[in-house]
Design a protein around this motif. Structure first.
Motif, mmCIF file in Angstrom:
data_model
loop_
_atom_site.group_PDB
_atom_site.id
_atom_site.type_symbol
_atom_site.label_atom_id
_atom_site.label_comp_id
_atom_site.label_asym_id
_atom_site.label_seq_id
_atom_site.Cartn_x
_atom_site.Cartn_y
_atom_site.Cartn_z
ATOM 1 N N GLY A 24 5.033 -28.233 -5.031
ATOM 2 C CA GLY A 24 5.479 -26.885 -5.332
ATOM 3 C C GLY A 24 5.537 -26.572 -6.808
ATOM 4 N N GLY A 25 5.683 -27.583 -7.667
ATOM 5 C CA GLY A 25 5.786 -27.347 -9.097
ATOM 6 C C GLY A 25 4.547 -26.691 -9.666
ATOM 7 N N ASP A 26 3.387 -27.195 -9.283
ATOM 8 C CA ASP A 26 2.135 -26.629 -9.773
ATOM 9 C C ASP A 26 1.959 -25.197 -9.264
ATOM 10 O OD1 ASP A 26 -0.399 -26.797 -11.170
ATOM 11 O OD2 ASP A 26 -1.351 -26.891 -9.187
ATOM 12 N N LEU A 27 2.280 -24.964 -8.008
ATOM 13 C CA LEU A 27 2.186 -23.624 -7.437
ATOM 14 C C LEU A 27 3.130 -22.668 -8.159
ATOM 15 C CD1 LEU A 27 1.163 -21.645 -5.250
ATOM 16 C CD2 LEU A 27 3.061 -22.416 -3.838
ATOM 17 N N ASP A 28 4.336 -23.139 -8.454
ATOM 18 C CA ASP A 28 5.307 -22.305 -9.161
ATOM 19 C C ASP A 28 4.809 -21.931 -10.552
ATOM 20 O OD1 ASP A 28 6.993 -22.417 -6.978
ATOM 21 O OD2 ASP A 28 8.235 -24.027 -7.809
ATOM 22 N N ARG A 29 4.203 -22.896 -11.244
ATOM 23 C CA ARG A 29 3.665 -22.616 -12.591
ATOM 24 C C ARG A 29 2.503 -21.636 -12.522
ATOM 25 N NH1 ARG A 29 4.916 -27.969 -13.246
ATOM 26 N NH2 ARG A 29 2.824 -28.678 -12.713
ATOM 27 N N ARG A 30 1.615 -21.843 -11.564
ATOM 28 C CA ARG A 30 0.469 -20.924 -11.418
ATOM 29 C C ARG A 30 0.950 -19.522 -11.089
ATOM 30 N NH1 ARG A 30 -3.978 -23.344 -7.505
ATOM 31 N NH2 ARG A 30 -5.161 -21.580 -8.304
ATOM 32 N N LEU A 31 1.924 -19.430 -10.208
ATOM 33 C CA LEU A 31 2.464 -18.129 -9.818
ATOM 34 C C LEU A 31 3.151 -17.444 -10.997
ATOM 35 C CD1 LEU A 31 2.823 -16.116 -7.539
ATOM 36 C CD2 LEU A 31 4.848 -17.377 -6.819
ATOM 37 N N ALA A 32 3.924 -18.197 -11.770
ATOM 38 C CA ALA A 32 4.601 -17.627 -12.942
ATOM 39 C C ALA A 32 3.581 -17.124 -13.967
ATOM 40 C CB ALA A 32 5.524 -18.661 -13.569
ATOM 41 N N ARG A 33 2.528 -17.900 -14.174
ATOM 42 C CA ARG A 33 1.487 -17.467 -15.118
ATOM 43 C C ARG A 33 0.781 -16.219 -14.619
ATOM 44 N NH1 ARG A 33 -2.832 -20.438 -18.753
ATOM 45 N NH2 ARG A 33 -4.099 -18.608 -19.152
ATOM 46 N N LEU A 34 0.469 -16.167 -13.324
ATOM 47 C CA LEU A 34 -0.171 -14.989 -12.746
ATOM 48 C C LEU A 34 0.713 -13.760 -12.926
ATOM 49 C CD1 LEU A 34 -2.496 -13.756 -11.034
ATOM 50 C CD2 LEU A 34 -1.119 -14.319 -9.014
ATOM 51 N N ARG A 35 1.999 -13.905 -12.664
ATOM 52 C CA ARG A 35 2.937 -12.785 -12.825
ATOM 53 C C ARG A 35 2.954 -12.291 -14.276
ATOM 54 N NH1 ARG A 35 3.083 -11.629 -7.825
ATOM 55 N NH2 ARG A 35 4.287 -12.935 -6.431
ATOM 56 N N ARG A 36 2.991 -13.229 -15.230
ATOM 57 C CA ARG A 36 2.958 -12.845 -16.657
ATOM 58 C C ARG A 36 1.663 -12.131 -17.011
ATOM 59 N NH1 ARG A 36 4.932 -17.948 -17.423
ATOM 60 N NH2 ARG A 36 2.903 -18.667 -18.165
ATOM 61 N N ASP A 37 0.540 -12.663 -16.514
ATOM 62 C CA ASP A 37 -0.757 -12.037 -16.793
ATOM 63 C C ASP A 37 -0.811 -10.614 -16.242
ATOM 64 O OD1 ASP A 37 -1.565 -14.366 -18.041
ATOM 65 O OD2 ASP A 37 -2.837 -15.043 -16.382
ATOM 66 N N ILE A 38 -0.253 -10.413 -15.052
ATOM 67 C CA ILE A 38 -0.230 -9.072 -14.451
ATOM 68 C C ILE A 38 0.641 -8.144 -15.287
ATOM 69 C CG2 ILE A 38 0.596 -7.735 -12.462
ATOM 70 C CD1 ILE A 38 -0.339 -10.141 -10.709
ATOM 71 N N GLU A 39 1.816 -8.622 -15.701
ATOM 72 C CA GLU A 39 2.705 -7.797 -16.535
ATOM 73 C C GLU A 39 2.021 -7.418 -17.847
ATOM 74 O OE1 GLU A 39 6.500 -9.676 -17.102
ATOM 75 O OE2 GLU A 39 6.760 -9.993 -14.951
ATOM 76 N N ASP A 40 1.348 -8.382 -18.469
ATOM 77 C CA ASP A 40 0.635 -8.113 -19.723
ATOM 78 C C ASP A 40 -0.471 -7.080 -19.516
ATOM 79 O OD1 ASP A 40 2.272 -9.959 -20.971
ATOM 80 O OD2 ASP A 40 0.741 -11.554 -21.000
#
Length: 108
Positions: A24-40
């Motif tokens: 789950g750690g890798d998935l959580d990091r990927r998801l957090a990065r995706l969310r940041r990229d979308i916000e940006d």
């Protein structure tokens, strides 16, 4: 020795499981990065919160395609342009209307 080699192996196996992608750690990091990229992307292109939420609920592959789009030079309505492009991308990917990503599966 109380724990012995088998106790050490169990501890080592538990640690390696926690670092694996299935942990789950890798998935959580990927998801957090995706969310940041979308916000940006939304901030950079002055998109409404509603459009940003649509992007948050899309499949990651579709989001990445949408975020690569080149806006027309005289784009008067970036929200309408992106929503239209989202529908095009989802349609081409074979997604059902009003598709919502489950937040887990990154594969097609």
């Amino acid at each position: 020795r109380a724990g012995g080699a088998s106790g050490e192996r169990a501890a080592s196996a538990a640690m390696s499981r926690s670092r694996s992608p299935a942990g789950g750690g890798d998935l959580d990091r990927r998801l957090a990065r995706l969310r940041r990229d979308i916000e940006d992307f939304a901030d950079r292109n002055k998109l409404d919160d509603k459009v940003a939420r649509i992007l948050q609920n899309m499949h990651p592959n579709d989001v990445m395609t949408v975020m690569k789009v080149n806006f027309p030079d005289a784009c008067r309505n970036p929200n309408g342009f992106i929503v239209s492009y989202i529908r095009k991308v989802e349609n081409e990917a074979g997604r059902p209307r009003d598709y919502r990503w489950d937040g887990r599966s990154w594969s097609e």
